[in-house]
Design an enzyme around this catalytic site. Structure first.
Site, PDB file in Angstrom:
ATOM      1  N   PHE A 301      36.478  45.983  30.367  1.00  0.00           N
ATOM      2  CA  PHE A 301      37.559  45.162  31.109  1.00  0.00           C
ATOM      3  C   PHE A 301      37.755  45.839  32.422  1.00  0.00           C
ATOM      4  O   PHE A 301      38.527  46.938  32.408  1.00  0.00           O
ATOM      5  CB  PHE A 301      38.789  45.260  30.215  1.00  0.00           C
ATOM      6  N   ASP A 302      37.551  45.472  33.429  1.00  0.00           N
ATOM      7  CA  ASP A 302      37.278  46.020  34.685  1.00  0.00           C
ATOM      8  C   ASP A 302      38.848  46.207  35.513  1.00  0.00           C
ATOM      9  O   ASP A 302      38.825  46.810  36.276  1.00  0.00           O
ATOM     10  CB  ASP A 302      36.353  45.098  35.789  1.00  0.00           C
ATOM     11  N   GLY A 309      41.127  47.952  41.298  1.00  0.00           N
ATOM     12  CA  GLY A 309      41.535  48.232  42.661  1.00  0.00           C
ATOM     13  C   GLY A 309      41.578  49.407  43.296  1.00  0.00           C
ATOM     14  O   GLY A 309      41.637  49.612  44.388  1.00  0.00           O
ATOM     15  N   GLY A 384      30.947  50.919  38.846  1.00  0.00           N
ATOM     16  CA  GLY A 384      29.603  51.187  38.234  1.00  0.00           C
ATOM     17  C   GLY A 384      28.424  50.557  38.734  1.00  0.00           C
ATOM     18  O   GLY A 384      28.070  50.575  40.164  1.00  0.00           O
ATOM     19  N   TYR A 386      27.988  47.105  39.103  1.00  0.00           N
ATOM     20  CA  TYR A 386      28.343  45.960  39.845  1.00  0.00           C
ATOM     21  C   TYR A 386      29.338  45.996  40.889  1.00  0.00           C
ATOM     22  O   TYR A 386      29.782  46.992  40.880  1.00  0.00           O
ATOM     23  CB  TYR A 386      28.820  44.881  38.699  1.00  0.00           C
ATOM     24  N   HIS A 435      25.047  38.348  29.623  1.00  0.00           N
ATOM     25  CA  HIS A 435      26.627  38.873  29.619  1.00  0.00           C
ATOM     26  C   HIS A 435      27.086  37.701  30.535  1.00  0.00           C
ATOM     27  O   HIS A 435      26.728  36.781  31.086  1.00  0.00           O
ATOM     28  CB  HIS A 435      26.613  40.181  30.274  1.00  0.00           C
ATOM     29  N   GLU A 485      54.397  26.138  25.563  1.00  0.00           N
ATOM     30  CA  GLU A 485      53.296  27.315  25.832  1.00  0.00           C
ATOM     31  C   GLU A 485      51.819  26.780  24.702  1.00  0.00           C
ATOM     32  O   GLU A 485      51.144  27.058  25.255  1.00  0.00           O
ATOM     33  CB  GLU A 485      53.830  28.578  25.386  1.00  0.00           C
TER      34      GLU A 485
END
Length: 656
Positions: A301-302, A309, A384, A386, A435, A485
């Site tokens: 989860f980047d 950021g 990393g 990417y 991926h 929702e």
């Protein structure tokens, strides 16, 4: 600085936190008496004022959300802090084993490598693969996820895989030391277990894409392209406020989401009309699809785990941005709560974008062409292996577009040779697992006001009917209002050209219909992991293209506030559990888009940019084409001359 001392007021309520404000926030947290040498500052973000406060110009205190994590107790604490008074207005505490933990901290990457290379089992596994010089081994330790290991529930857990580096400038990704993974306890500084497979070879072919021996002679046939604006740029940028060709918006930035876009409006005559209050990448997940035991844990989860950021590139003229450029620095907090500046983090420029509109009319003799142009606001991060670029485009015709660009180096593994549906072979012995890159854009809408609704719009073959559709050519547009929702959890449908239209409850166009903006999804694959799997639970946001929620000041992150080692169910599943109404209210769209990547030979040793994104287009927002007043390009196109069409047979077969 004493935390009661005032700091210079921000120029605008939506302006990013300044360095002085970050220092003051740190001082306020320290004064709670709960900060020691084990405390790390995970997230330090502006707590933004509401639409009502900004639109009405209501004075509002300057607030921030600060999330700290103790590396000793593992407790995470969220504090809402009033910067004007220095008061901590709210405190929420989170238990690591239940709620997940703070993001991966910079020191943990280095610590993890040291722990792994000190483990006798891991060193023995390296030796089995012919690796004995540990000084040339690089261990990449990444977040461990949540896989049901009892010994990982109450510790900060990671996974370590190794690469060989032949020399100091060697690209390690070409030399995976595969068939081995370490499960690391970062809290107690030990390796919990080492798992091996039968892959024992280390590929040694160079992957140095900047080595002349690898790339060969450089091309000499590319002639220069010069992009100039001799009269300067058409936009203005001052204090974070950006204006261009009717568009007005604000730029923001934080260490979690990176670039944020605020208070987007369009000047229509003398009126400045709101469209979009806030837009950002709320989360992204890279989920790997190789079931091999040494890789099946790979899910990153980047934003929530890595805070991409904070890893923005300092952009360079001629490399990252071309033309007449304006740059904006970004100020973020480091792990100790101190401010740090990323120079040239945001790039702003204009681009020609081909034809805007064109027609040669056979009857009137008019021959007109106009060229499209767009304003570009972008930033690039390296996480990393990417690299990701995010490009917000604002067009002359009122279109807003986000394009995400993925490049860098694919995460490599070993490969046994032969066909493998889960893992592509890129070079002898070098593989790359299949991926996905799945992004979640949070779009806080404000189409002509705060009260909005959302319709699902589709196109279908008309039903056979001897009276209403006698020759069977009918195409029907079907519109369905999404009421709650639960109804707002939707997936794209390309065969029906499905889009989602956000309508205003406060304004109609000249034909009496609500003004609107439409979200156009690309509609590629959602998350392909099995339902009920760890990653599908943790990144449930990525299992659908659209979620819609009423605005809530505590609902900003698609996978939840704390993502690292969270077992799942956070973020959008929790936000939408109450099935609140999404009709004629302050709504937020959460849009999942992205790429499914089975790497090609052409993606190695470095990957050409792959693109994904979405568009927002006006639909009855304007009363007619808003670009009629765009002048013709200078030169030949500016002259309206009769063309060959005046010799055509006007009763011929011309059509639109």
């Amino acid at each position: 600085m004493n935390h009661h001392d005032p700091v210079a007021p921000a120029a605008h309520p939506l302006a990013p936190l300044t360095a002085d404000e970050i220092l003051r926030l740190r001082s306020i947290v320290v004064d709670t008496g709960e900060v020691d040498e084990h405390t790390r500052f995970g997230f330090v973000n502006l707590r933004e004022p509401s639409k009502h406060e900004v639109y009405e110009g209501t004075p509002t205190p300057r607030r921030a959300d600060v999330v700290t994590t103790s590396l000793r107790t593992l407790e995470s604490v969220e504090r809402v802090i009033n910067l004007d008074t220095g008061a901590v207005e709210r405190t929420r505490r989170f238990e690591h084993a239940v709620d997940g933990g703070g993001p991966m901290f910079d020191e943990e990457y280095l610590l993890g490598e040291q722990i792994v290379l000190a483990d006798e089992r891991f060193v023995a596994a390296l030796a089995k693969r012919g690796v004995t010089d540990l000084s040339r081994v690089k261990v990449v330790v990444l977040s461990g996820g949540s896989y049901g290991y009892d010994d990982e529930r109450k510790v900060r857990a990671g996974r370590g895989v190794a690469f060989w580096q032949e020399h100091p400038t060697d690209m390690v990704w070409a030399h995976p030391i595969d068939g081995i993974v370490a499960h690391v306890d970062l809290t107690n500084r030990t390796v919990l277990r080492v798992i091996e497979t039968d892959i024992e070879t280390v590929p040694m072919e160079s992957g140095d894409y900047d080595d002349p021996a690898v790339i060969g002679p450089l091309r000499t046939t590319l002639k220069p392209i010069s992009i100039t604006q001799p009269e300067g740029v058409s936009f203005s940028l001052e204090g974070g406020s950006l204006a261009w060709e009717g568009w007005e918006l604000r730029l923001g930035y934080n260490g979690r989401e990176g670039l944020t876009i605020h208070d987007v409006r369009f000047r229509d005559g003398e009126e400045l009309r709101p469209i979009l209050y806030r837009a950002a990448i709320a989360e992204m997940v890279v989920n790997y699809g190789d079931p091999e035991v040494t890789h099946n844990w790979q899910n990153y989860f980047d934003t929530g785990e890595s805070r991409f950021g904070r890893y923005a590139n300092s952009l360079e003229l001629g490399c990252d941005c071309v033309g007449e450029i304006r740059y904006v620095d970004a100020i973020v907090s480091d792990d100790l709560g101190n401010p740090t500046t990323i120079a040239n983090a945001i790039c702003v420029h204009e681009e020609d974008f081909g034809i805007l509109w064109k027609h040669s009319d056979v009857y009137s003799g008019s021959q007109q062409t106009r060229r499209q142009r767009r304003l570009v606001v972008s930033f690039f991060v390296t996480v990393g292996n990417y690299d990701y670029g995010f490009y917000w485009y604002f067009y002359l015709d009122g279109t807003i577009e986000l394009e995400a660009k993925a490049t860098g180096i694919v995460f490599t593994s070993g490969h046994r040779g032969g066909d493998n549906p889960h893992n592509a072979e890129l070079a002898p012995g070098v593989g790359a697992p299949i991926h996905q890159h799945l992004f979640s854009a949070r779009l806080d809408m404000a189409v002509d006001g705060v009260a909005n609704s959302i319709d699902e719009v589709e196109f279908h073959t008309g039903a056979a009917d001897p009276e209403k559709n006698p020759v069977g050519n009918a195409i029907e547009r079907r519109v369905r209002r999404l009421g709650s929702e639960r109804e707002g959890i939707r997936d794209a449908n390309g065969s029906a050209s499905r889009t989602w239209r956000v309508t205003s409850a406060e304004r109609v166009n000249r034909l009496g219909h609500p003004t609107a903006y439409v979200l156009h999804p690309e509609g590629k694959s959602n998350m392909l992991a099995a339902a009920g799997s760890s990653i599908a639970r943790r990144a449930e946001f990525a299992t659908h293209h659209l979620w819609v929620t009423p605005f809530d000041a505590d609902e900003f992150y698609s996978a939840g506030l704390l993502v690292n080692q969270h077992a799942g169910g956070g973020g959008l599943p929790a936000y939408t559990a109450g099935d609140r109404s999404i009709v004629d209210t302050d709504i937020v769209l959460w849009h999942t888009f992205g790429l499914t990547h089975y790497p090609r030979l052409e993606d190695y040793p470095i990957m050409p940019v792959d693109r994904t994104g979405f568009k927002l287009t006006p639909d009855g927002f304007f009363d007619r084409n808003p670009t009629l007043n765009v002048p013709a390009p200078e030169g030949h196109c500016a002259v309206d001359e009769p063309g060959p069409h005046e010799h055509h047979d006007h009763h011929g077969h011309h059509h639109g």
